[in-house]
Enzyme design. Structure first.
Site, short mmCIF file in Angstrom:
data_model
loop_
_atom_site.label_atom_id
_atom_site.label_comp_id
_atom_site.label_asym_id
_atom_site.label_seq_id
_atom_site.Cartn_x
_atom_site.Cartn_y
_atom_site.Cartn_z
N ASP A 72 -17.24 7.20 -2.54
CA ASP A 72 -16.02 7.02 -1.75
C ASP A 72 -15.72 8.34 -1.05
O ASP A 72 -16.34 9.37 -1.38
CB ASP A 72 -14.87 6.61 -2.70
N GLN A 115 -9.96 -4.22 -4.12
CA GLN A 115 -11.34 -3.82 -3.81
C GLN A 115 -12.29 -4.23 -4.94
O GLN A 115 -13.45 -4.57 -4.70
CB GLN A 115 -11.37 -2.29 -3.60
N CYS A 142 -16.52 1.54 -0.61
CA CYS A 142 -15.37 0.69 -0.24
C CYS A 142 -15.08 0.81 1.26
O CYS A 142 -14.45 -0.08 1.83
CB CYS A 142 -14.15 1.05 -1.06
N ARG A 179 -14.08 -8.62 1.23
CA ARG A 179 -12.65 -8.33 1.11
C ARG A 179 -11.83 -9.55 1.55
O ARG A 179 -10.77 -9.83 1.00
CB ARG A 179 -12.27 -7.09 1.93
N ARG A 233 0.88 -1.18 0.00
CA ARG A 233 0.00 0.00 0.00
C ARG A 233 0.91 1.21 0.00
O ARG A 233 1.65 1.43 0.97
CB ARG A 233 -0.94 -0.01 1.21
N HIS A 276 -7.00 0.61 -6.90
CA HIS A 276 -7.26 -0.28 -5.75
C HIS A 276 -7.83 -1.61 -6.27
O HIS A 276 -9.01 -1.91 -6.11
CB HIS A 276 -8.24 0.40 -4.79
N1 CP Z 1 -11.56 -0.25 1.54
C1 CP Z 1 -10.32 -0.29 2.06
O1 CP Z 1 -9.33 -0.51 1.37
O2 CP Z 1 -10.27 -0.09 3.40
P1 CP Z 1 -8.97 0.07 4.30
O3 CP Z 1 -8.34 1.40 3.97
O4 CP Z 1 -9.48 0.01 5.71
O5 CP Z 1 -8.02 -1.05 3.99
N1 NVA Z 2 -9.93 6.80 -1.97
C1 NVA Z 2 -9.63 6.31 -0.66
C2 NVA Z 2 -9.91 4.84 -0.55
C3 NVA Z 2 -9.70 4.25 0.81
C4 NVA Z 2 -9.96 2.77 0.85
C5 NVA Z 2 -8.17 6.61 -0.30
O1 NVA Z 2 -7.30 6.43 -1.14
O2 NVA Z 2 -7.92 7.05 0.83
#
Ligand code: CP
Ligand code: NVA
Length: 305
Positions: free
Chosen positions: A223, A131, A263, A291, A101, A128
């Site tokens: 989102d 997801q 998400c 997930r 990440r 992502h």
């Molecule tokens: N939806 C998602 O990726 O959540 P987190 O940021 O909690 O991993």
């Molecule tokens: N768009 C958001 C998604 C979190 C799961 C971010 O990148 O923070």
């Protein structure tokens, strides 16, 4: 065997439906270990916060018979300047799969390039992909099919919508994206999705009118307005995106039995109201549980291809 990565959802374009179906199958055998994963180790480099992605990946590895190591870059030599290239070659000599990440998509690409084991993008500023598997499992469960259905995304043109527009195009689902012009999605993702849509027969539409975006929708998705790493834009985004809130007035334009997806995490009162999140149309917690099953599907797929 050439190793496979999941950096972009396009990396699994040809096998996406197969992976969604694998997720649905693995959901029915929750505590069963898998010979492909038994004894294998996953490294998880997380530069940003996470609840769902971290817990789903760690639990998936444990339940499948492997183990996972959570690696915070500030505890690693990476935090003191060791390069992504070197980190990748060192970790892939010890581990069987790596998730990352990252703030910068280019670093996920670099990690994958230098790794001899599969790399999964666990969210970056562009995409992502994990997801997507969970989301389309949820759509398969609730709606049954993808082709010709109308998916509406309302809110900020961010990493989620980049992955969603590609996945809708890949699966033949029509997508209508409602964002202010100033916060429209990255044009390169729209162009790529439109190329794919020509082959699958789906439609990709953009509008700055949220009511038009959700007109007759089967799915409404939103989102957060401020993604991780964009905190400096909070004031501006909260002001510009206000008319794009998913609330009980807006959802009246959708089909009566539409499903609401997010998400998560959700910021109630901003991109969505509490009422919509808690409504009978909302499937957000089923989506979140998926997930786990979709993480398993991605891991099993990458370790066996
Ligand atoms: N939806 C998602 O990726 O959540 P987190 O940021 O909690 O991993
Ligand atoms: N768009 C958001 C998604 C979190 C799961 C971010 O990148 O923070």
């Amino acid at each position: 065997m050439i190793k496979r990565d999941l950096v972009s959802i396009l990396d699994i374009r040809d096998d996406f439906n197969e992976i969604v179906n694998l997720g649905l199958k693995l959901k029915r055998s929750r505590y069963q270990t898998n010979p492909v994963v038994e004894g294998r180790s996953m490294g998880m480099i997380f530069e940003k916060s996470s609840t769902r992605t971290r817990v789903s990946l760690e639990t998936a590895m444990y339940q499948l018979g492997g183990n996972a190591l959570y690696l915070n870059p500030s505890d690693m030599q990476m935090g003191r300047g060791e390069t992504v290239e070197d980190t990748s070659r060192v970790l892939s000599g010890m581990l069987d799969i790596i998730t990352y990440r990252a703030f910068d998509h280019a670093n996920v690409v670099k990690l994958a390039k230098f790794s001899s084991v599969p790399v999964i993008n666990a969210l970056d500023d562009k995409e992502h992909p994990l997801q997507m598997i969970a989301d389309f499992m949820t759509i398969a469960e609730k709606i049954g099919s993808f082709q010709g259905k109308k998916f509406s995304y309302v809110g900020d043109g961010n990493n989620m919508v980049n992955s969603l527009v590609l996945t809708c195009a890949m699966t033949g689902m029509d997508i209508s994206i409602g964002t202010p012009k100033k916060h429209a999605p990255d044009q390169s993702f729209i162009d790529e999705a439109r190329k794919i849509a020509k082959q699958t027969g789906s439609k990709v539409a953009l509008t700055d009118n949220p009511a038009e975006a959700v007109e007759s929708a089967d799915i409404i998705y939103t989102d957060v307005w401020v993604s991780m790493g964009e905190e400096k834009q909070r004031e501006e985004k909260e002001r510009d995106l206000k008319p794009f809130q998913v609330n009980s007035q807006l959802v009246k334009n959708a089909k009566k039995d539409y499903i609401f997806m997010h998400c998560l995490p959700a910021h109630k009162g901003l991109e969505v109201t509490e009422e919509v999140c808690e409504s009978i149309n909302s499937v957000i917690f089923q989506e979140a549980e998926n997930r786990l099953h979709s993480a398993k599907a991605a891991i099993v797929y990458l370790l066996s291809h």
